[in-house]
Write a protein that holds these residues in place. Structure first.
Motif, PDB file in Angstrom:
ATOM      1  N   HIS A  45       0.807  -1.229   0.000  1.00  0.00           N
ATOM      2  CA  HIS A  45       0.000   0.000   0.000  1.00  0.00           C
ATOM      3  C   HIS A  45       0.837   1.274   0.000  1.00  0.00           C
ATOM      4  CE1 HIS A  45      -3.893  -1.957   0.315  1.00  0.00           C
ATOM      5  NE2 HIS A  45      -3.324  -2.822   1.119  1.00  0.00           N
ATOM      6  N   GLY A  60      -2.936  -4.751  -7.842  1.00  0.00           N
ATOM      7  CA  GLY A  60      -4.163  -3.987  -8.063  1.00  0.00           C
ATOM      8  C   GLY A  60      -4.658  -3.267  -6.824  1.00  0.00           C
ATOM      9  N   PHE A  64      -5.521   4.636  -0.737  1.00  0.00           N
ATOM     10  CA  PHE A  64      -6.538   4.798   0.314  1.00  0.00           C
ATOM     11  C   PHE A  64      -7.231   6.154   0.181  1.00  0.00           C
ATOM     12  CE2 PHE A  64      -3.800   1.751   2.984  1.00  0.00           C
ATOM     13  CZ  PHE A  64      -4.573   0.660   2.628  1.00  0.00           C
ATOM     14  N   VAL A  69     -12.182   3.865  -2.164  1.00  0.00           N
ATOM     15  CA  VAL A  69     -11.878   3.431  -0.800  1.00  0.00           C
ATOM     16  C   VAL A  69     -12.559   4.354   0.216  1.00  0.00           C
ATOM     17  CG1 VAL A  69     -10.041   2.977   0.878  1.00  0.00           C
ATOM     18  CG2 VAL A  69      -9.691   2.382  -1.527  1.00  0.00           C
ATOM     19  N   VAL A 107      -5.402   3.631   8.359  1.00  0.00           N
ATOM     20  CA  VAL A 107      -5.651   3.692   6.918  1.00  0.00           C
ATOM     21  C   VAL A 107      -6.550   4.888   6.585  1.00  0.00           C
ATOM     22  CG1 VAL A 107      -6.994   2.482   5.113  1.00  0.00           C
ATOM     23  CG2 VAL A 107      -5.231   1.256   6.405  1.00  0.00           C
TER      24      VAL A 107
END
Ligand code: HEC
Length: 113
Positions: A45, A60, A64, A69, A107
């Motif tokens: 990420h 893929g 974030f 997302v 996140v």
């Protein structure tokens, strides 16, 4: 003679200890999420959550910060982190539920930037 004096007031002493424990706990949690993320999630990420890594391109993973997302609920992000999805590994046997909760809010923080 009174047992309490300016140098040792038990109430102040206990209060100071509680305050110290409280701030250590908050700090420890923030550090936990950041170091867990660094250890387990960065390779796909990216450090900033923008999925700007070769692994992100080949698996893929999305940024974030992307609208896709952002519109997912915390519950959905928690399920994906717990159970995995496509190339996203499942973490149910590797992390505890509270750790996953912390990572989801981490996140979210990354996604706001
Ligand atoms: C092997 C690469 C890889 C690793 C390591 C990885 N992820 Fe993922 N992650 C993905 C991919 C790929 C997706 C997109 C899954 C899909 O929807 O197809 C994803 C999706 C997600 C999502 C949902 C957001 C979205 O794109 O819909 C969250 C939340 C997430 N990952 C968190 C984490 C956390 C937290 C960790 C570390 C504990 C982690 N990931 C580790 C590859 C990875």
């Amino acid at each position: 003679m009174s047992r309490t004096n300016a140098f040792f007031n038990p109430a102040v002493f206990i209060f100071a200890i509680l305050v110290t424990i409280f701030f250590c706990a908050i700090d420890g949690k923030a550090q936990d999420a950041a170091s867990l993320y660094k250890a387990k999630c960065v390779m796909c990420h990216g450090a900033d959550g923008k999925a700007d890594t070769p692994a992100a391109k080949s698996t893929g993973a999305r940024s974030f910060s992307s609208p896709e997302v952002q519109k997912e609920s915390d519950a959905e992000l928690t399920t994906i982190t717990t159970k995995g999805k496509a190339k996203m590994p499942a973490y149910e046997n590797k992390l505890t539920a509270p750790q996953i909760t912390q990572l989801v809010s981490y996140v979210r923080e990354l996604g706001k930037k």
